[in-house]
Design a protein around this motif. Structure first.
Motif, mmCIF file in Angstrom:
data_model
loop_
_atom_site.group_PDB
_atom_site.id
_atom_site.type_symbol
_atom_site.label_atom_id
_atom_site.label_comp_id
_atom_site.label_asym_id
_atom_site.label_seq_id
_atom_site.Cartn_x
_atom_site.Cartn_y
_atom_site.Cartn_z
ATOM 1 N N GLY A 131 0.804 -1.211 0.000
ATOM 2 C CA GLY A 131 0.000 0.000 0.000
ATOM 3 C C GLY A 131 0.840 1.265 0.000
ATOM 4 O O GLY A 131 0.506 2.247 -0.669
ATOM 5 N N GLY A 135 -0.097 2.452 -3.354
ATOM 6 C CA GLY A 135 -1.399 3.017 -3.043
ATOM 7 C C GLY A 135 -2.440 1.921 -2.909
ATOM 8 O O GLY A 135 -2.114 0.771 -2.594
ATOM 9 N N ASP A 136 -3.698 2.264 -3.147
ATOM 10 C CA ASP A 136 -4.773 1.272 -3.061
ATOM 11 C C ASP A 136 -4.562 0.196 -4.123
ATOM 12 O O ASP A 136 -4.230 0.489 -5.274
ATOM 13 N N ARG A 361 -10.630 -2.591 -2.905
ATOM 14 C CA ARG A 361 -9.211 -2.246 -2.863
ATOM 15 C C ARG A 361 -8.706 -2.319 -1.423
ATOM 16 O O ARG A 361 -9.413 -1.898 -0.496
ATOM 17 N N THR A 363 -5.608 -1.396 1.423
ATOM 18 C CA THR A 363 -4.714 -0.265 1.647
ATOM 19 C C THR A 363 -3.707 -0.585 2.744
ATOM 20 O O THR A 363 -3.793 -1.621 3.423
#
Length: 383
Positions: A131, A135-136, A361, A363
């Protein structure tokens, strides 16, 4: 085209095999020298060398697993590594059960440690580092949901129902036969679907890892089937699979051989006995953990799920029936019911896993939450 023998049996690969098996043989020859009690300097030195050899050999397992995953594609590539490690682990636990002494709780303690390490420590680290870097990250929710559904059911059969239905934390013989049958049946059905009609549910869906629409359509029509890949690259696949197994066996065996040294060392510093089981479980699944972390760094979060969730499904689905069968054949009591504290942690872990992967998604915050639960597990071990 089949790679040359030298491209598979590289100097590094051979060195890792020799290091693992060579030190294992050396450890067997010096058994009396390292038999507890051992002097503190020798004990620390032996443990440092064993862990170093295991780490060195584990990098070879990771490389072969990555080659196989690239050649076979997921979920088949991840499944090869998962089953290689889990089957060897089941054999070693079974060997302990068949040896002298009482080992009524070995399956429960081993599988619980593996569950906490994989679901919280490894997945937490993977989601955190992945993450932070990417990122996501999108994952295949259908495939991950299948894993978690199996984990909820298998965990209930293994750790919860024995306390409610059994006697002193163990199933009665007729109950054991039923549990063996349903566990083997659901695990076999899962493998049949995962490697067959539902194989696509365990592939990457993150747009950053997939080609554009035109390229994807072209690859869909030209992508070879698993059968054609096996036919065309059979020699390479068999060679890499054999090398993977040859490299991973000393890792697992060395981790169990050092158990007595670890128990001795932890006993001297007043550490709880359960810590030894957790450390051994972490080392046994070290190759898979390293492979999952490399996948997370590459943004391949579905492969992380295939490795981690798949490993735990296989661990519970194979270990519990095997130990129950041995218990029936040898008239040994197999205690599976967990302590209230561990049951609470397992329930929180499964609930958190369902919440984490219910999202389209994942994270770094999800990863941090899993790591906090692992810290709580550590507190429980030391309490």
């Amino acid at each position: 085209m089949f790679p040359t023998r030298r491209s598979i049996l590289t100097p590094g690969a051979l060195a890792r095999v020799i290091a693992g098996w060579g030190f294992f043989v050396l450890l067997q020859l010096s058994g009396s020298l390292l038999a507890p009690p051992v002097s503190s300097p020798l004990l620390v030195g032996a443990l440092v060398v064993i862990v170093g050899v295991i780490l060195y050999a584990a990098t070879g397992v990771v490389r072969q697993a990555e080659h196989l995953a690239h050649r076979l594609g997921d979920p088949y590539g991840s499944l090869v590594l998962t089953l290689s490690i889990v089957v060897i682990e089941v054999v070693l636990i079974s060997a302990v059960m068949l040896g002298p002494g009482e080992h009524a709780t070995i399956a429960r303690d081993s599988v619980m440690a593996v569950a906490m390490i994989i679901l919280n420590l490894v997945i937490g680290l993977c989601l955190l580092v992945g993450g932070l870097k990417h990122g996501d990250m999108a994952h295949n929710r259908t495939g991950t949901s299948n894993y978690l559904a199996l984990l909820v059911v298998l965990s209930a059969l293994a750790f919860v129902l024995p306390a409610a239905l059994g006697t002193d934390g163990a199933y009665q013989p007729w109950q054991e036969i039923s549990i063996i049958a349903v566990t083997v049946a659901i695990y076999a059905f899962f493998l049949y679907r995962q490697t067959g009609a539902q194989a696509v549910d365990f592939t990457e869906v993150d747009p950053r890892l997939r080609p554009g629409p035109e390229t994807a359509a072209r690859e869909t029509t030209t992508r070879p089937s698993l059968r054609s890949v096996l036919a065309e690259h059979r020699t390479e696949i068999l060679a890499r699979l054999a090398l993977l197994v040859i490299t991973v066996v000393p890792i697992v065996v060395l981790s169990h051989d050092m158990a007595s040294l670890l128990d001795d060392g932890l006993g001297r510093v007043g550490a709880p006995p359960a810590l030894a089981g957790a450390l051994i479980a972490a080392i046994v699944f070290l190759p898979e953990s390293l492979t999952a972390l490399r996948a997370a760094l590459a943004g391949e979060i579905q492969r992380v799920s295939n490795l981690c969730h798949g490993a735990l499904v296989s661990t519970v689905g194979l270990t519990i029936p095997a130990i129950l069968v041995i218990g029936l054949l040898t008239d040994q009591t197999v205690v599976l019911a967990e302590s209230p504290a561990n049951l609470v942690l397992l329930g929180i872990t499964l609930g958190l896993s369902l919440t984490t992967f219910a999202s389209s998604r994942v994270t770094s915050i999800h990863g941090a939450a899993h790591l906090v639960i692992f810290a709580a597990y550590g507190i429980t071990v030391f309490s």
